[in-house]
Write an enzyme that holds these catalytic residues in place. Structure first.
Site, PDB file in Angstrom:
ATOM      1  N   SER A  16       0.835  -1.210   0.000  1.00  0.00           N
ATOM      2  CA  SER A  16       0.000   0.000   0.000  1.00  0.00           C
ATOM      3  C   SER A  16       0.872   1.264   0.000  1.00  0.00           C
ATOM      4  O   SER A  16       0.593   2.230  -0.715  1.00  0.00           O
ATOM      5  CB  SER A  16      -0.894   0.020   1.242  1.00  0.00           C
ATOM      6  OG  SER A  16      -1.812  -1.042   1.194  1.00  0.00           O
ATOM      7  N   ASP A 311      -6.744  -8.399   4.341  1.00  0.00           N
ATOM      8  CA  ASP A 311      -6.016  -9.246   3.390  1.00  0.00           C
ATOM      9  C   ASP A 311      -5.467 -10.515   4.044  1.00  0.00           C
ATOM     10  O   ASP A 311      -4.993 -11.413   3.348  1.00  0.00           O
ATOM     11  CB  ASP A 311      -4.875  -8.455   2.744  1.00  0.00           C
ATOM     12  CG  ASP A 311      -5.405  -7.326   1.863  1.00  0.00           C
ATOM     13  OD1 ASP A 311      -6.529  -7.448   1.347  1.00  0.00           O
ATOM     14  OD2 ASP A 311      -4.689  -6.320   1.695  1.00  0.00           O
ATOM     15  N   LYS A 338     -12.511  -9.328  -3.634  1.00  0.00           N
ATOM     16  CA  LYS A 338     -11.057  -9.145  -3.725  1.00  0.00           C
ATOM     17  C   LYS A 338     -10.545  -9.820  -5.005  1.00  0.00           C
ATOM     18  O   LYS A 338     -11.335 -10.100  -5.900  1.00  0.00           O
ATOM     19  CB  LYS A 338     -10.389  -9.704  -2.469  1.00  0.00           C
ATOM     20  CG  LYS A 338     -10.749  -8.932  -1.199  1.00  0.00           C
ATOM     21  CD  LYS A 338     -10.174  -7.531  -1.241  1.00  0.00           C
ATOM     22  CE  LYS A 338     -10.541  -6.733  -0.007  1.00  0.00           C
ATOM     23  NZ  LYS A 338     -10.147  -5.323  -0.117  1.00  0.00           N
TER      24      LYS A 338
HETATM   25  C1  S3P Z   1      -5.591  -1.361  -0.024  1.00  0.00           C
HETATM   26  C2  S3P Z   1      -6.812  -1.396   0.588  1.00  0.00           C
HETATM   27  C3  S3P Z   1      -7.601  -2.628   0.793  1.00  0.00           C
HETATM   28  C4  S3P Z   1      -6.748  -3.869   0.634  1.00  0.00           C
HETATM   29  C5  S3P Z   1      -5.853  -3.792  -0.573  1.00  0.00           C
HETATM   30  C6  S3P Z   1      -4.929  -2.588  -0.481  1.00  0.00           C
HETATM   31  C7  S3P Z   1      -4.915  -0.063  -0.191  1.00  0.00           C
HETATM   32  O1  S3P Z   1      -8.642  -2.666  -0.147  1.00  0.00           O
HETATM   33  O2  S3P Z   1      -7.555  -5.029   0.554  1.00  0.00           O
HETATM   34  O3  S3P Z   1      -5.062  -4.958  -0.680  1.00  0.00           O
HETATM   35  O4  S3P Z   1      -3.703  -0.034  -0.487  1.00  0.00           O
HETATM   36  O5  S3P Z   1      -5.583   0.973  -0.036  1.00  0.00           O
HETATM   37  P1  S3P Z   1     -10.057  -1.908   0.135  1.00  0.00           P
HETATM   38  O6  S3P Z   1      -9.789  -0.472   0.247  1.00  0.00           O
HETATM   39  O7  S3P Z   1     -10.920  -2.217  -1.044  1.00  0.00           O
HETATM   40  O8  S3P Z   1     -10.569  -2.542   1.394  1.00  0.00           O
END
Ligand code: S3P
Length: 424
Positions: A16, A311, A338
């Site tokens: 992220s 995750d 997902k």
């Molecule tokens: C992420 C947010 C999450 C996560 C993804 C990465 C991010 O998704 O599942 O792997 O970097 O902002 P969501 O915002 O859809 O929950």
């Protein structure tokens, strides 16, 4: 045969934060130089780099020490072809916020999995700000975005999604307008931390976040990306399932919005030692985990802790298959949208190897046991399903074959090598 773990793991940079580092370095003051160290070099982050390059940002080749020259908030240029987001939801959703405020037409496309995932959740708030967006079947990629002069927005998000929140904040940043996002419960806050650290004003009021209008380009920065807790979680699970030894997980991001797996593992009886957090130049803290084997017991994962371990839930379900008693995961319906339907995929694969598990609309129930688990699992191209079952397969007497081991390249290309090294 018993399984022994041993050694130290430095997991790759947080996914992220790596995506966001590329985006914020690109949008920083024209000509300014940001340095990003230990960025995650994986297929997903390469998708973000590729999209930014296509929009005219001179992103260099990946290295452990990348220097990126900013083009400014208004410095992106129309791409000459469709922007390929690959498998990466973070790329598609965060970039859509930037493009909604950029005065040209863009087309976002993705692979088969990403093309099945919902995009209306970002299109709706961006349209409410004034962007023109067309989605396939009203909710899917390809997404055509006609950037516009956007107006301020107050948005109440139905799901706790950092991607939706970030798309709105990035649109507000590029447009220079005030935006407020309210979430049902707090999702990861890396975008907010970047914005604050680089000179923007953010006000937090309970569950709502307001970005004040940004009138100047943000500063460049120098950052070492902390290790990804979502990747570290696999090795914490491995050490918990082992018969002997211990694993140290070094330089792992320590954030209350991301550490739900480690807290839940502790509440299942896991032997998790966490060193005092160390503040870093990224505005985030890091810690070292030391994990030793333990007999785990089942746990209830409630909706309120889901965002901080979203995750990691397939992995938690795999651990639960060998915990004493029942594990119930609820309030996790987001797992269905997902990289795969992770509720269906996790339960079907647990059953395929001989574990007892049931689907619920918003989660799953796993009945733990001690019998060996054996068989072949289907990843549906989903990296986290591959790694979760890869870990489960290493437990004493288990034998699990993963149909598509290479899909781990999305977030953790060296996963199998590291797994072999620490279980030797
Ligand atoms: C992420 C947010 C999450 C996560 C993804 C990465 C991010 O998704 O599942 O792997 O970097 O902002 P969501 O915002 O859809 O929950």
């Amino acid at each position: 045969m018993t399984m022994r773990v041993n050694g130290q793991v430095t997991v790759p940079g947080d996914k992220s934060i790596s995506h966001r580092a590329l985006m914020f370095a690109s949008l920083a003051r024209p000509g300014s130089k940001s340095v990003v160290r230990e960025i995650l070099d994986s297929a997903d982050v390469r998708s973000t780099a590729g999209v930014l390059r296509a929009l005219g940002v001179p992103i260099p080749a990946f290295s452990s020490n990348m220097a990126i020259t900013g083009v400014g908030r208004r410095g992106l240029a129309a791409a000459s072809a469709a922007l390929d987001c690959g498998n990466s939801g973070t790329t598609a959703r965060l970039i859509s916020g930037i493009l909604a405020a950029s005065p040209f037409r863009s087309l976002l496309v993705g692979d088969e999995s990403l093309s099945r995932r919902p995009m209306r959740r970002v299109a709706r708030p961006l349209e409410a700000m004034g962007a023109h967006i067309a989605l396939a079947a009203g909710d899917r990629l390809p997404m055509r975005i006609d950037g516009a002069t956007l107006s301020a927005l107050r948005w109440k998000s139905e799901t706790a999604s950092a991607q939706v929140k970030s798309a709105i904040l990035l649109a507000g940043l590029v447009a220079g307008v005030e935006v407020t996002v309210e979430e049902p419960s707090p999702s990861r806050d890396h975008t907010e931390r970047f914005l604050r650290a680089l000179g923007a004003t953010l006000l937090v009021n309970g569950s709502s976040i307001t970005l004040a209008p940004v009138t100047r380009d943000l500063s460049a920065f120098d950052l070492t990306v902390p290790g990804d807790p979502s990747s570290a979680a696999f090795f914490a699970a491995l050490a918990s399932l082992a018969d002997a030894g211990s694993l140290s997980l070094l330089h792992v991001l320590d954030s209350p919005t991301r550490d739900g797996f480690f807290r839940t593992l502790t509440s299942m009886g896991g032997a998790v030692a966490r060193s005092a957090p160390r503040h870093t130049d990224s505005g985030e803290s890091v810690t070292t985990y030391e994990i030793t084997p333990a007999q785990l017991h089942g746990v209830e994962v409630a909706a309120s802790s889901v965002p901080s371990m979203i995750d990691e839930l397939p992995l938690l379900a795999c651990l639960a298959a060998h915990a004493e008693g029942e594990t119930v995961i609820s309030g996790a319906e987001e797992l269905r949208v997902k990289e795969s339907d992770r509720i269906a995929a996790t339960v079907a694969n647990l059953r395929a190897v001989g574990a007892e598990a049931e689907e619920r609309p918003d989660g799953m129930v796993i009945h733990g046991g001690d019998a060996p688990l054996r068989g072949r699992i289907v990843t549906h191209g989903d990296h986290r399903i591959a790694m979760a079952f890869g870990i489960l397969g290493r437990r004493r007497s288990n034998a699990i074959e993963v149909d598509d081991p290479d899909c781990v390249a999305v977030s953790y290309p060296s996963f199998w090598r590291t797994l072999d090294e620490v279980t030797r």
